[in-house]
Scaffold this active site. Structure first.
Site, PDB file in Angstrom:
ATOM      1  N   CYS A  79     -48.173 -33.059 -45.031  1.00 53.01           N
ATOM      2  CA  CYS A  79     -48.444 -31.868 -45.823  1.00 53.01           C
ATOM      3  C   CYS A  79     -48.338 -30.598 -44.960  1.00 53.01           C
ATOM      4  CB  CYS A  79     -49.794 -32.024 -46.515  1.00 53.01           C
ATOM      5  SG  CYS A  79     -49.884 -31.058 -48.003  1.00 53.01           S
ATOM      6  N   HIS A 169     -50.697 -36.736 -48.678  1.00 56.99           N
ATOM      7  CA  HIS A 169     -51.781 -37.133 -47.767  1.00 56.99           C
ATOM      8  C   HIS A 169     -51.998 -38.644 -47.810  1.00 56.99           C
ATOM      9  CE1 HIS A 169     -53.626 -33.130 -46.930  1.00 56.99           C
ATOM     10  NE2 HIS A 169     -53.041 -32.827 -48.067  1.00 56.99           N
ATOM     11  N   GLU A 171     -53.599 -40.306 -45.710  1.00 62.39           N
ATOM     12  CA  GLU A 171     -54.918 -40.591 -45.118  1.00 62.39           C
ATOM     13  C   GLU A 171     -56.057 -40.408 -46.123  1.00 62.39           C
ATOM     14  OE1 GLU A 171     -53.251 -37.878 -44.879  1.00 62.39           O
ATOM     15  OE2 GLU A 171     -54.642 -36.193 -44.904  1.00 62.39           O
TER      16      GLU A 171
HETATM   17  N1  GLN Z   1     -50.465 -25.509 -49.190  1.00 58.84           N
HETATM   18  C1  GLN Z   1     -50.723 -25.846 -47.831  1.00 58.84           C
HETATM   19  C2  GLN Z   1     -49.871 -25.030 -46.899  1.00 58.84           C
HETATM   20  O1  GLN Z   1     -49.113 -24.357 -47.022  1.00 58.84           O
HETATM   21  C3  GLN Z   1     -50.514 -27.313 -47.542  1.00 58.84           C
HETATM   22  C4  GLN Z   1     -51.495 -28.090 -48.345  1.00 58.84           C
HETATM   23  C5  GLN Z   1     -51.963 -29.339 -47.704  1.00 58.84           C
HETATM   24  O2  GLN Z   1     -51.808 -29.590 -46.514  1.00 58.84           O
HETATM   25  N2  GLN Z   1     -52.638 -30.120 -48.508  1.00 58.84           N
HETATM   26  O3  GLN Z   1     -49.849 -24.949 -45.868  1.00 58.84           O
END
Ligand code: GLN
Length: 187
Positions: A79, A169, A171
């Site tokens: 992410c 994610h 995890e």
């Molecule tokens: N929206 C977040 C970002 O830009 C990422 C979201 C996440 O890691 N769950 O960085």
């Protein structure tokens, strides 16, 4: 025992550490440069990439992590961690900038639109749980980058040699197969 670092500046640090320990790794929480010594791999967790970037600057970790990635240390960004690794981030400056992908942030709606799905990932396994929270996606990949999974026509998991990145994610589920894939086939 493989020694895996988890970048511990912000975000889903504890969950990654617990899952890595559960699959038999020794975990090092990385907050200072000295924590990067003697790692076999590094996980960059999800969270908020702009916040993490500020903290990477503050703790002077950006350049050392970039150098380790260039030297071939296996890294897995989930992410926001994927955003940190990407060579290009639409509308923003890149951060570590080592994985040959272009990513867009917040591709799947707002925080309230977070969702969990099951993904079939031929290289890893079937019906793997994936949690998306304001997730980015990979718009395009460079030559030699393997696309491992897509959702809704969007690339959500890819591998660029020793670098693995996913939109979601792993995890935050009880399904450790993607982390196991990283640790057993890349580290
Ligand atoms: N929206 C977040 C970002 O830009 C990422 C979201 C996440 O890691 N769950 O960085």
């Amino acid at each position: 025992m493989k020694q895996i670092g988890v970048l511990a500046l912000q975000g889903a640090v504890r969950e990654h550490a617990q899952m890595l320990e559960a699959i038999g790794c020794k975990v090092v929480l990385v907050k200072h440069m000295k924590d990067l010594a003697e790692l076999d791999g590094l996980v960059l967790p999800g969270g908020e990439s702009t916040t993490m970037r500020k903290l990477l600057n503050h703790y002077e970790l950006l350049e050392p992590i970039r150098v380790l990635a260039q030297q071939g240390l296996p890294m897995f960004g989930t992410c926001a961690g994927l955003i940190l690794l990407a060579k290009e981030v639409i509308g923003y400056e890149s951060h570590i900038g080592v994985m040959d992908v272009v990513v867009a942030r917040n591709s799947f709606g707002r925080q309230v639109d977070s969702f969990e799905i099951c993904l079939d990932i031929p290289a890893i396994g079937e019906a793997i749980s994936a949690v998306f929270i304001r997730a980015p996606h990979i718009i395009s990949v460079g030559e030699g980058v393997e696309i491992l999974a897509q959702h809704d026509g969007k690339i959500v998991l890819a591998r660029d040699g020793h670098l693995l990145g996913c939109s979601f994610h792993p995890e935050l589920t009880t399904d450790s197969r993607i982390l196991e894939y990283f640790v057993t086939s890349m580290v």
